[in-house]
Design a protein around this motif. Structure first.
Motif, PDB file in Angstrom:
ATOM      1  N   GLY A  30      14.140  -8.824   6.469  1.00 16.52           N
ATOM      2  CA  GLY A  30      14.890  -7.915   7.353  1.00 16.52           C
ATOM      3  C   GLY A  30      14.087  -6.631   7.508  1.00 16.52           C
ATOM      4  O   GLY A  30      13.026  -6.449   6.889  1.00 16.52           O
ATOM      5  N   ASP A  31      14.615  -5.710   8.328  1.00 18.91           N
ATOM      6  CA  ASP A  31      13.783  -4.533   8.636  1.00 18.91           C
ATOM      7  C   ASP A  31      13.587  -3.724   7.349  1.00 18.91           C
ATOM      8  O   ASP A  31      14.473  -3.598   6.533  1.00 18.91           O
ATOM      9  CB  ASP A  31      14.432  -3.676   9.742  1.00 18.91           C
ATOM     10  CG  ASP A  31      15.897  -3.384   9.432  1.00 18.91           C
ATOM     11  OD1 ASP A  31      16.520  -2.632  10.175  1.00 18.91           O
ATOM     12  OD2 ASP A  31      16.385  -3.931   8.412  1.00 18.91           O
ATOM     13  N   ASP A  32      12.382  -3.254   7.156  1.00 23.21           N
ATOM     14  CA  ASP A  32      12.005  -2.444   5.997  1.00 23.21           C
ATOM     15  C   ASP A  32      12.042  -3.242   4.697  1.00 23.21           C
ATOM     16  O   ASP A  32      12.129  -2.681   3.608  1.00 23.21           O
ATOM     17  CB  ASP A  32      12.935  -1.205   5.871  1.00 23.21           C
ATOM     18  CG  ASP A  32      12.174  -0.094   5.135  1.00 23.21           C
ATOM     19  OD1 ASP A  32      12.805   0.723   4.443  1.00 23.21           O
ATOM     20  OD2 ASP A  32      10.919  -0.131   5.214  1.00 23.21           O
ATOM     21  N   GLY A 208      24.854 -11.950  -0.394  1.00 31.58           N
ATOM     22  CA  GLY A 208      23.680 -11.091  -0.241  1.00 31.58           C
ATOM     23  C   GLY A 208      22.364 -11.821  -0.311  1.00 31.58           C
ATOM     24  O   GLY A 208      21.375 -11.272  -0.807  1.00 31.58           O
ATOM     25  N   SER A 209      22.341 -13.063   0.174  1.00 34.06           N
ATOM     26  CA  SER A 209      21.069 -13.797   0.186  1.00 34.06           C
ATOM     27  C   SER A 209      20.821 -14.362   1.581  1.00 34.06           C
ATOM     28  O   SER A 209      21.722 -14.863   2.240  1.00 34.06           O
ATOM     29  CB  SER A 209      21.090 -14.950  -0.821  1.00 34.06           C
ATOM     30  OG  SER A 209      19.854 -15.674  -0.714  1.00 34.06           O
ATOM     31  N   SER A 210      19.551 -14.323   1.990  1.00 29.18           N
ATOM     32  CA  SER A 210      19.182 -14.901   3.293  1.00 29.18           C
ATOM     33  C   SER A 210      19.114 -16.419   3.181  1.00 29.18           C
ATOM     34  O   SER A 210      18.941 -17.112   4.185  1.00 29.18           O
ATOM     35  CB  SER A 210      17.830 -14.344   3.742  1.00 29.18           C
ATOM     36  OG  SER A 210      16.838 -14.637   2.752  1.00 29.18           O
ATOM     37  N   GLU A 236      23.496 -10.685   7.844  1.00 24.97           N
ATOM     38  CA  GLU A 236      22.851 -11.450   8.930  1.00 24.97           C
ATOM     39  C   GLU A 236      23.155 -12.934   8.768  1.00 24.97           C
ATOM     40  O   GLU A 236      23.631 -13.372   7.729  1.00 24.97           O
ATOM     41  CB  GLU A 236      21.319 -11.240   8.883  1.00 24.97           C
ATOM     42  CG  GLU A 236      20.889  -9.827   9.221  1.00 24.97           C
ATOM     43  CD  GLU A 236      19.725  -9.361   8.345  1.00 24.97           C
ATOM     44  OE1 GLU A 236      19.731  -9.670   7.135  1.00 24.97           O
ATOM     45  OE2 GLU A 236      18.828  -8.695   8.875  1.00 24.97           O
ATOM     46  N   GLU A 237      22.822 -13.699   9.806  1.00 26.53           N
ATOM     47  CA  GLU A 237      23.013 -15.152   9.760  1.00 26.53           C
ATOM     48  C   GLU A 237      22.110 -15.753   8.683  1.00 26.53           C
ATOM     49  O   GLU A 237      21.079 -15.170   8.333  1.00 26.53           O
ATOM     50  CB  GLU A 237      22.625 -15.751  11.123  1.00 26.53           C
ATOM     51  CG  GLU A 237      23.650 -15.448  12.189  1.00 26.53           C
ATOM     52  CD  GLU A 237      23.279 -16.128  13.519  1.00 26.53           C
ATOM     53  OE1 GLU A 237      24.032 -15.931  14.473  1.00 26.53           O
ATOM     54  OE2 GLU A 237      22.257 -16.840  13.571  1.00 26.53           O
ATOM     55  N   THR A 238      22.553 -16.918   8.177  1.00 25.24           N
ATOM     56  CA  THR A 238      21.690 -17.658   7.254  1.00 25.24           C
ATOM     57  C   THR A 238      21.587 -19.095   7.759  1.00 25.24           C
ATOM     58  O   THR A 238      22.434 -19.553   8.528  1.00 25.24           O
ATOM     59  CB  THR A 238      22.280 -17.700   5.824  1.00 25.24           C
ATOM     60  OG1 THR A 238      23.312 -18.705   5.782  1.00 25.24           O
ATOM     61  CG2 THR A 238      22.861 -16.355   5.406  1.00 25.24           C
ATOM     62  N   PRO A 239      20.570 -19.850   7.315  1.00 25.19           N
ATOM     63  CA  PRO A 239      20.425 -21.237   7.772  1.00 25.19           C
ATOM     64  C   PRO A 239      21.560 -22.140   7.275  1.00 25.19           C
ATOM     65  O   PRO A 239      21.686 -23.266   7.714  1.00 25.19           O
ATOM     66  CB  PRO A 239      19.090 -21.675   7.143  1.00 25.19           C
ATOM     67  CG  PRO A 239      18.407 -20.438   6.712  1.00 25.19           C
ATOM     68  CD  PRO A 239      19.473 -19.423   6.451  1.00 25.19           C
ATOM     69  N   ASP A 242      26.384 -23.096   8.779  1.00 28.67           N
ATOM     70  CA  ASP A 242      27.169 -24.266   9.222  1.00 28.67           C
ATOM     71  C   ASP A 242      27.789 -25.001   8.031  1.00 28.67           C
ATOM     72  O   ASP A 242      28.724 -25.776   8.182  1.00 28.67           O
ATOM     73  CB  ASP A 242      26.277 -25.226  10.023  1.00 28.67           C
ATOM     74  CG  ASP A 242      25.101 -25.728   9.201  1.00 28.67           C
ATOM     75  OD1 ASP A 242      24.480 -24.892   8.490  1.00 28.67           O
ATOM     76  OD2 ASP A 242      24.808 -26.935   9.225  1.00 28.67           O
ATOM     77  N   VAL A 243      27.262 -24.735   6.849  1.00 28.41           N
ATOM     78  CA  VAL A 243      27.786 -25.398   5.642  1.00 28.41           C
ATOM     79  C   VAL A 243      29.028 -24.660   5.126  1.00 28.41           C
ATOM     80  O   VAL A 243      29.882 -25.227   4.455  1.00 28.41           O
ATOM     81  CB  VAL A 243      26.679 -25.401   4.543  1.00 28.41           C
ATOM     82  CG1 VAL A 243      27.224 -25.796   3.191  1.00 28.41           C
ATOM     83  CG2 VAL A 243      25.520 -26.283   4.964  1.00 28.41           C
ATOM     84  N   ALA A 244      29.144 -23.386   5.500  1.00 30.34           N
ATOM     85  CA  ALA A 244      30.177 -22.534   4.905  1.00 30.34           C
ATOM     86  C   ALA A 244      31.543 -22.756   5.556  1.00 30.34           C
ATOM     87  O   ALA A 244      31.654 -23.011   6.751  1.00 30.34           O
ATOM     88  CB  ALA A 244      29.779 -21.064   5.063  1.00 30.34           C
ATOM     89  N   ASP A 245      32.590 -22.628   4.736  1.00 30.29           N
ATOM     90  CA  ASP A 245      33.960 -22.624   5.278  1.00 30.29           C
ATOM     91  C   ASP A 245      34.286 -21.217   5.783  1.00 30.29           C
ATOM     92  O   ASP A 245      35.039 -21.032   6.716  1.00 30.29           O
ATOM     93  CB  ASP A 245      34.960 -23.011   4.172  1.00 30.29           C
ATOM     94  CG  ASP A 245      34.636 -24.392   3.599  1.00 30.29           C
ATOM     95  OD1 ASP A 245      35.082 -25.372   4.204  1.00 30.29           O
ATOM     96  OD2 ASP A 245      33.882 -24.466   2.611  1.00 30.29           O
ATOM     97  N   VAL A 246      33.741 -20.223   5.109  1.00 30.75           N
ATOM     98  CA  VAL A 246      34.019 -18.825   5.478  1.00 30.75           C
ATOM     99  C   VAL A 246      32.695 -18.058   5.508  1.00 30.75           C
ATOM    100  O   VAL A 246      31.911 -18.148   4.555  1.00 30.75           O
ATOM    101  CB  VAL A 246      34.948 -18.152   4.427  1.00 30.75           C
ATOM    102  CG1 VAL A 246      35.220 -16.702   4.799  1.00 30.75           C
ATOM    103  CG2 VAL A 246      36.252 -18.931   4.282  1.00 30.75           C
ATOM    104  N   CYS A 247      32.419 -17.366   6.628  1.00 30.21           N
ATOM    105  CA  CYS A 247      31.232 -16.500   6.723  1.00 30.21           C
ATOM    106  C   CYS A 247      31.700 -15.072   6.939  1.00 30.21           C
ATOM    107  O   CYS A 247      32.345 -14.772   7.931  1.00 30.21           O
ATOM    108  CB  CYS A 247      30.363 -16.902   7.912  1.00 30.21           C
ATOM    109  SG  CYS A 247      29.330 -18.323   7.586  1.00 30.21           S
ATOM    110  N   CYS A 248      31.411 -14.194   5.978  1.00 28.94           N
ATOM    111  CA  CYS A 248      31.779 -12.779   6.133  1.00 28.94           C
ATOM    112  C   CYS A 248      30.516 -11.997   6.505  1.00 28.94           C
ATOM    113  O   CYS A 248      29.599 -11.896   5.696  1.00 28.94           O
ATOM    114  CB  CYS A 248      32.265 -12.182   4.815  1.00 28.94           C
ATOM    115  SG  CYS A 248      33.784 -12.829   4.222  1.00 28.94           S
ATOM    116  N   ARG A 249      30.477 -11.481   7.725  1.00 31.88           N
ATOM    117  CA  ARG A 249      29.322 -10.661   8.123  1.00 31.88           C
ATOM    118  C   ARG A 249      29.618  -9.208   7.762  1.00 31.88           C
ATOM    119  O   ARG A 249      29.653  -8.341   8.607  1.00 31.88           O
ATOM    120  CB  ARG A 249      29.116 -10.768   9.651  1.00 31.88           C
ATOM    121  CG  ARG A 249      28.530 -12.049  10.113  1.00 31.88           C
ATOM    122  CD  ARG A 249      27.014 -12.079   9.913  1.00 31.88           C
ATOM    123  NE  ARG A 249      26.582 -13.456  10.017  1.00 31.88           N
ATOM    124  CZ  ARG A 249      26.649 -14.317   9.009  1.00 31.88           C
ATOM    125  NH1 ARG A 249      27.084 -13.902   7.827  1.00 31.88           N
ATOM    126  NH2 ARG A 249      26.314 -15.566   9.162  1.00 31.88           N
TER     127      ARG A 249
END
Ligand code: APR
Length: 269
Positions: A30-32, A208-210, A236-239, A242-249
């Protein structure tokens, strides 16, 4: 997610640099990110073996950049420690080498075997314990490649900075940062333990992991394949979205304290 965690038999968390970012620890991508300022290729296991002096010369700058100051656990680390104290968190598998989960869980720094499963037990009211698995080791320590002795990293970085390249142990062996380098195998014990935990989990939180570095990045898929509810908390999005039931951005410092208080609130009130 809070209800699932409260009902779950086994909750496991996988954490990455994003949980320590609010503490001031730089993230990698990610940036920086760290890898915007340093060349990953300089810190591979192959380079360490080929050119330990050059590796250490470059490593001092990276270590000072990553760990140049004392960091404190933040409310996200504390929230996971609280879930553990309440018996709702079986284990934290962390990719971070900053030791902040250990500081949050036990209030003291980490010790013991790195890159193996390092468990700091956080005894709690129900007697269950939260294991902290440092999958990538702990940068606060170095390890002699001959005799295996571990020691505090800071004095060794000072010696390297003053020209002892590479720094060596009293036995004559070369020290290596007690972290898993690119191209270095994770110890079998650590990753097998983490995969077993992912398989056992009813709820698996990736925080907190990409999720781009294996084998850690494979754990949420392993958990989903064995029926766990998977939650991902990153900015941010992660690869593996699609596996997750819940995605908290959302920011970990928003999500985790709320999640922990929802799970641990005293329902008898
Ligand atoms: N709240 C939530 N998520 C955050 C926050 C925050 N405050 N800050 C950053 N993030 C997210 C980013 O969106 C990103 O998805 O944390 C993730 C950090 O990703 P990376 O920097 O790639 O860190 P990580 O996934 O831990 O890297 C894995 O790569 O370089 C190796 O060994 C190193 O352990 C590291 C591994």
């Amino acid at each position: 997610l809070a209800d699932e965690i409260r009902r779950a038999e086994t909750v496991v968390a996988l954490t990455g640099a994003g949980i320590s970012a609010p503490s001031g620890v730089p993230t990698f991508r990610g940036d920086d990110g760290v890898w915007e300022h340093f060349d990953e290729g300089q810190f591979t296991y192959g380079r360490f073996q080929r050119d330990p002096a050059g590796f250490w010369d470059d490593r001092v700058a990276l270590h000072r950049d990553l760990f140049g100051e004392e960091y404190e656990p933040n409310v996200a680390h504390e929230a996971l420690a609280e879930l553990g104290r309440d018996g709702h968190l079986e284990a934290i598998c962390t990719q971070n080498t900053d030791g902040l989960h250990l500081d949050a869980a036990t209030g003291v720094g980490g010790d013991g075997d790195s890159s193996q499963s390092h468990s700091s037990t956080d005894a709690n009211a129900t007697g269950s314990e939260t294991t902290v698995l440092e999958l990538h080791g702990n940068a606060q320590r170095v390890r002699c490649q001959e005799c295996g002795a571990r020691t505090d990293a800071d004095p060794i970085y000072d010696r390297a900075e003053n020209g002892e390249l590479p720094p060596t142990c009293d036995c004559g062996g070369i020290y290596k940062p007690d972290v898993v380098l690119f191209g270095e195998q994770l110890s079998g014990a650590a990753i097998q333990r983490a995969q077993a935990l992912a398989r056992e989990s009813d709820v698996f939180l990736a925080i907190g992991s990409s999720l781009v570095v294996t084998p850690a990045a494979s754990l949420p898929r392993t958990a989903a394949a064995t029926g766990a509810t998977v939650g991902i908390v990153t900015l941010e999005e992660t690869p593996l979205d699609d596996v997750a039931d819940v995605c908290c951005r959302r920011d970990v410092t928003d999500v985790l304290p709320r999640l922990s208080s929802l799970v641990t609130r005293d329902l008898s009130r």
